[in-house]
Design a protein around this motif. Structure first.
Motif, PDB file in Angstrom:
ATOM      1  N   PHE B  19      -5.143  13.761   7.081  1.00 34.67           N
ATOM      2  CA  PHE B  19      -5.766  12.492   6.706  1.00 34.67           C
ATOM      3  C   PHE B  19      -4.735  11.381   6.835  1.00 34.67           C
ATOM      4  CE2 PHE B  19      -7.793   9.254   4.244  1.00 34.67           C
ATOM      5  CZ  PHE B  19      -6.862   8.787   3.319  1.00 34.67           C
ATOM      6  N   THR B  20      -5.180  10.236   7.366  1.00 37.30           N
ATOM      7  CA  THR B  20      -4.291   9.076   7.458  1.00 37.30           C
ATOM      8  C   THR B  20      -5.037   7.819   7.060  1.00 37.30           C
ATOM      9  OG1 THR B  20      -3.102  10.102   9.322  1.00 37.30           O
ATOM     10  CG2 THR B  20      -2.728   7.761   8.935  1.00 37.30           C
ATOM     11  N   THR B  21      -4.383   6.973   6.294  1.00 32.00           N
ATOM     12  CA  THR B  21      -4.912   5.663   5.969  1.00 32.00           C
ATOM     13  C   THR B  21      -3.884   4.614   6.369  1.00 32.00           C
ATOM     14  OG1 THR B  21      -5.653   4.175   4.193  1.00 32.00           O
ATOM     15  CG2 THR B  21      -4.128   5.912   3.563  1.00 32.00           C
ATOM     16  N   TYR B  22      -4.389   3.470   6.838  1.00 33.71           N
ATOM     17  CA  TYR B  22      -3.530   2.425   7.383  1.00 33.71           C
ATOM     18  C   TYR B  22      -3.682   1.143   6.583  1.00 33.71           C
ATOM     19  CZ  TYR B  22      -3.530   5.604  11.363  1.00 33.71           C
ATOM     20  OH  TYR B  22      -3.403   6.709  12.174  1.00 33.71           O
ATOM     21  N   CYS B  23      -2.586   0.445   6.486  1.00 32.03           N
ATOM     22  CA  CYS B  23      -2.543  -0.789   5.706  1.00 32.03           C
ATOM     23  C   CYS B  23      -1.894  -1.879   6.556  1.00 32.03           C
ATOM     24  CB  CYS B  23      -1.719  -0.524   4.451  1.00 32.03           C
ATOM     25  SG  CYS B  23      -1.595  -1.897   3.325  1.00 32.03           S
ATOM     26  N   ASN B  24      -2.532  -3.044   6.619  1.00 30.48           N
ATOM     27  CA  ASN B  24      -1.992  -4.165   7.399  1.00 30.48           C
ATOM     28  C   ASN B  24      -2.002  -5.435   6.570  1.00 30.48           C
ATOM     29  OD1 ASN B  24      -1.664  -3.104  10.294  1.00 30.48           O
ATOM     30  ND2 ASN B  24      -3.705  -2.425   9.730  1.00 30.48           N
ATOM     31  N   SER B  25      -0.867  -6.130   6.600  1.00 30.19           N
ATOM     32  CA  SER B  25      -0.751  -7.383   5.862  1.00 30.19           C
ATOM     33  C   SER B  25      -0.737  -8.555   6.838  1.00 30.19           C
ATOM     34  CB  SER B  25       0.531  -7.381   5.037  1.00 30.19           C
ATOM     35  OG  SER B  25       0.783  -8.660   4.487  1.00 30.19           O
ATOM     36  N   SER B  26      -1.269  -9.685   6.389  1.00 27.57           N
ATOM     37  CA  SER B  26      -1.255 -10.884   7.216  1.00 27.57           C
ATOM     38  C   SER B  26       0.117 -11.544   7.217  1.00 27.57           C
ATOM     39  CB  SER B  26      -2.313 -11.878   6.720  1.00 27.57           C
ATOM     40  OG  SER B  26      -2.084 -12.198   5.362  1.00 27.57           O
ATOM     41  N   THR B  27       0.979 -11.149   6.290  1.00 28.85           N
ATOM     42  CA  THR B  27       2.325 -11.706   6.213  1.00 28.85           C
ATOM     43  C   THR B  27       3.352 -10.585   6.069  1.00 28.85           C
ATOM     44  OG1 THR B  27       2.206 -11.934   3.818  1.00 28.85           O
ATOM     45  CG2 THR B  27       1.495 -13.829   5.109  1.00 28.85           C
ATOM     46  N   THR B  28       4.593 -10.901   6.311  1.00 29.11           N
ATOM     47  CA  THR B  28       5.671  -9.933   6.137  1.00 29.11           C
ATOM     48  C   THR B  28       5.849  -9.627   4.656  1.00 29.11           C
ATOM     49  OG1 THR B  28       6.798 -10.796   8.086  1.00 29.11           O
ATOM     50  CG2 THR B  28       8.123  -9.505   6.540  1.00 29.11           C
ATOM     51  N   LEU B  29       6.020  -8.360   4.356  1.00 26.22           N
ATOM     52  CA  LEU B  29       6.144  -7.924   2.970  1.00 26.22           C
ATOM     53  C   LEU B  29       7.586  -7.571   2.630  1.00 26.22           C
ATOM     54  CD1 LEU B  29       3.044  -5.550   2.945  1.00 26.22           C
ATOM     55  CD2 LEU B  29       3.179  -7.802   1.889  1.00 26.22           C
ATOM     56  N   SER B  30       8.002  -7.897   1.424  1.00 23.40           N
ATOM     57  CA  SER B  30       9.334  -7.496   0.972  1.00 23.40           C
ATOM     58  C   SER B  30       9.344  -6.004   0.640  1.00 23.40           C
ATOM     59  CB  SER B  30       9.756  -8.307  -0.244  1.00 23.40           C
ATOM     60  OG  SER B  30       8.841  -8.098  -1.315  1.00 23.40           O
ATOM     61  N   ASN B  31       8.193  -5.506   0.242  1.00 18.87           N
ATOM     62  CA  ASN B  31       8.065  -4.083  -0.011  1.00 18.87           C
ATOM     63  C   ASN B  31       6.587  -3.737   0.002  1.00 18.87           C
ATOM     64  OD1 ASN B  31       6.961  -3.457  -2.998  1.00 18.87           O
ATOM     65  ND2 ASN B  31       8.193  -5.327  -3.070  1.00 18.87           N
ATOM     66  N   ILE B  32       6.275  -2.471   0.115  1.00 16.98           N
ATOM     67  CA  ILE B  32       4.892  -2.048   0.002  1.00 16.98           C
ATOM     68  C   ILE B  32       4.835  -0.844  -0.930  1.00 16.98           C
ATOM     69  CG2 ILE B  32       4.846  -0.468   1.979  1.00 16.98           C
ATOM     70  CD1 ILE B  32       1.993  -1.911   2.499  1.00 16.98           C
ATOM     71  N   GLN B  33       3.794  -0.810  -1.729  1.00 14.04           N
ATOM     72  CA  GLN B  33       3.619   0.263  -2.693  1.00 14.04           C
ATOM     73  C   GLN B  33       2.307   0.996  -2.396  1.00 14.04           C
ATOM     74  OE1 GLN B  33       3.899  -1.473  -6.643  1.00 14.04           O
ATOM     75  NE2 GLN B  33       5.583  -2.798  -5.997  1.00 14.04           N
ATOM     76  N   TRP B  34       2.290   2.268  -2.715  1.00 16.18           N
ATOM     77  CA  TRP B  34       1.077   3.077  -2.571  1.00 16.18           C
ATOM     78  C   TRP B  34       0.690   3.659  -3.922  1.00 16.18           C
ATOM     79  CZ3 TRP B  34      -2.069   3.562   1.623  1.00 16.18           C
ATOM     80  CH2 TRP B  34      -1.587   3.096   2.848  1.00 16.18           C
ATOM     81  N   TYR B  35      -0.619   3.640  -4.175  1.00 12.13           N
ATOM     82  CA  TYR B  35      -1.171   4.145  -5.421  1.00 12.13           C
ATOM     83  C   TYR B  35      -2.309   5.100  -5.110  1.00 12.13           C
ATOM     84  CZ  TYR B  35       1.327   0.370  -7.811  1.00 12.13           C
ATOM     85  OH  TYR B  35       2.304  -0.468  -8.296  1.00 12.13           O
ATOM     86  N   LYS B  36      -2.543   6.033  -6.052  1.00 15.71           N
ATOM     87  CA  LYS B  36      -3.678   6.946  -5.938  1.00 15.71           C
ATOM     88  C   LYS B  36      -4.522   6.818  -7.195  1.00 15.71           C
ATOM     89  CE  LYS B  36      -5.000  11.824  -5.685  1.00 15.71           C
ATOM     90  NZ  LYS B  36      -4.516  13.225  -5.628  1.00 15.71           N
ATOM     91  N   GLN B  37      -5.826   6.749  -7.000  1.00 12.71           N
ATOM     92  CA  GLN B  37      -6.749   6.692  -8.124  1.00 12.71           C
ATOM     93  C   GLN B  37      -7.718   7.866  -8.011  1.00 12.71           C
ATOM     94  OE1 GLN B  37      -9.361   3.244  -8.240  1.00 12.71           O
ATOM     95  NE2 GLN B  37      -9.601   3.382 -10.450  1.00 12.71           N
ATOM     96  N   ARG B  38      -7.659   8.778  -8.951  1.00 11.09           N
ATOM     97  CA  ARG B  38      -8.606   9.884  -8.987  1.00 11.09           C
ATOM     98  C   ARG B  38      -9.958   9.358  -9.452  1.00 11.09           C
ATOM     99  NH1 ARG B  38      -6.044  14.826  -8.541  1.00 11.09           N
ATOM    100  NH2 ARG B  38      -3.801  14.799  -8.936  1.00 11.09           N
ATOM    101  N   PRO B  39     -11.047  10.022  -9.091  1.00 10.54           N
ATOM    102  CA  PRO B  39     -12.380   9.578  -9.529  1.00 10.54           C
ATOM    103  C   PRO B  39     -12.447   9.431 -11.042  1.00 10.54           C
ATOM    104  CG  PRO B  39     -12.594  11.269  -7.854  1.00 10.54           C
ATOM    105  CD  PRO B  39     -11.128  11.184  -8.182  1.00 10.54           C
ATOM    106  N   GLY B  40     -12.878   8.254 -11.496  1.00 10.56           N
ATOM    107  CA  GLY B  40     -12.976   7.988 -12.921  1.00 10.56           C
ATOM    108  C   GLY B  40     -11.654   7.649 -13.588  1.00 10.56           C
ATOM    109  N   GLY B  41     -10.585   7.611 -12.823  1.00 12.22           N
ATOM    110  CA  GLY B  41      -9.271   7.370 -13.406  1.00 12.22           C
ATOM    111  C   GLY B  41      -8.720   5.994 -13.100  1.00 12.22           C
TER     112      GLY B  41
END
Lengths: 113, 111
Positions: B19-41
């Motif tokens: 599985f792959t998910t992609y993220c694109n920003s309209s501007t340059t980022l100083s950093n990027i973070q990833w989060y996971k949300q379980r169903p109902g969480g």
């Protein structure tokens, strides 16, 4: 280790009623935020507080007010609830906003009828 | 203002598939973070990427930050049912330092 505590967990309001969502963190974080989550819309920032004594608008501030009561607490107030405010609300905190990880509360599921 | 776009919005896979998910920003980022949300969480922090071209791994999860610091990806190898949930990327809005989230990719898995 409580982390970020939100109250209440569930709430049903009638249109026009008011309420305050409470949020407290015990991690000595500087920044606190309120997000709302709607299906397919991700997390949208309502208001944030970069540090104690300051608050700023996010993407969707209309219909809401906030108070950074002290470093620990950040409340969100709905003065006159509308059905469009039916959502799941998350409070979050971070040591330095944007540059350090955010910790989220358990969420408040609000229904406005 | 800054926009953070994520694709796909939904992904359904058979257990064991990647599985792959992609993220694109309209501007340059100083950093990027990833989060996971379980169903109902609630969203839970996974990782932060700071350097251009950075790659980090957490067991079966591989995170990449683009050379231009405007895009990122999360790849899960051999998905398991415990991977079910919505994955969000987030980046600080330039100047304001507000943390802006993508719309998320909801992953469901057929066991």
């Amino acid at each position: 280790n409580a982390g970020v505590t939100q109250t209440p967990k569930f709430q049903v309001l009638k249109t026009g009623q008011s309420m305050t969502l409470q949020c407290a963190q015990d991690m000595n974080h500087n920044s606190m935020y309120w997000y709302r989550q709607d299906p397919g819309m991700g997390l949208r920032l309502i208001y944030y507080s970069a540090s104690e004594g300051t608050t700023d608008k996010g993407e969707v501030p209309n219909g809401y007010n906030v108070s950074r009561l002290n470093k620990r607490e950040f409340s969100l107030r709905l003065e006159s609830a509308a059905p469009s405010q039916t959502s799941v609300y998350f409070c979050a905190s971070a040591y330095l906003e944007g540059n350090t990880e955010a910790f989220f509360g358990q969420g408040t599921r609000l229904t406005v009828v | 203002g800054q926009q953070v776009m994520q694709i796909p919005q939904y992904q359904h896979v058979q257990e064991g598939e990647d599985f792959t998910t992609y993220c694109n920003s309209s501007t340059t980022l100083s950093n990027i973070q990833w989060y996971k949300q379980r169903p109902g969480g609630h969203p839970v922090f996974l990782i932060q990427l700071v350097k251009s071209g950075e790659v980090k791994k957490q067991k079966r999860l591989t995170f990449q930050f683009g050379e231009a610091k405007k895009n990122s990806s999360l790849h899960i190898t051999a998905t398991q049912t415990t991977d079910v949930g919505t994955y969000f990327c987030a980046g600080p809005e330039s100047g304001a330092q507000k943390l802006v989230f993508g719309q998320g990719t909801r992953l469901t898995i057929n066991p």
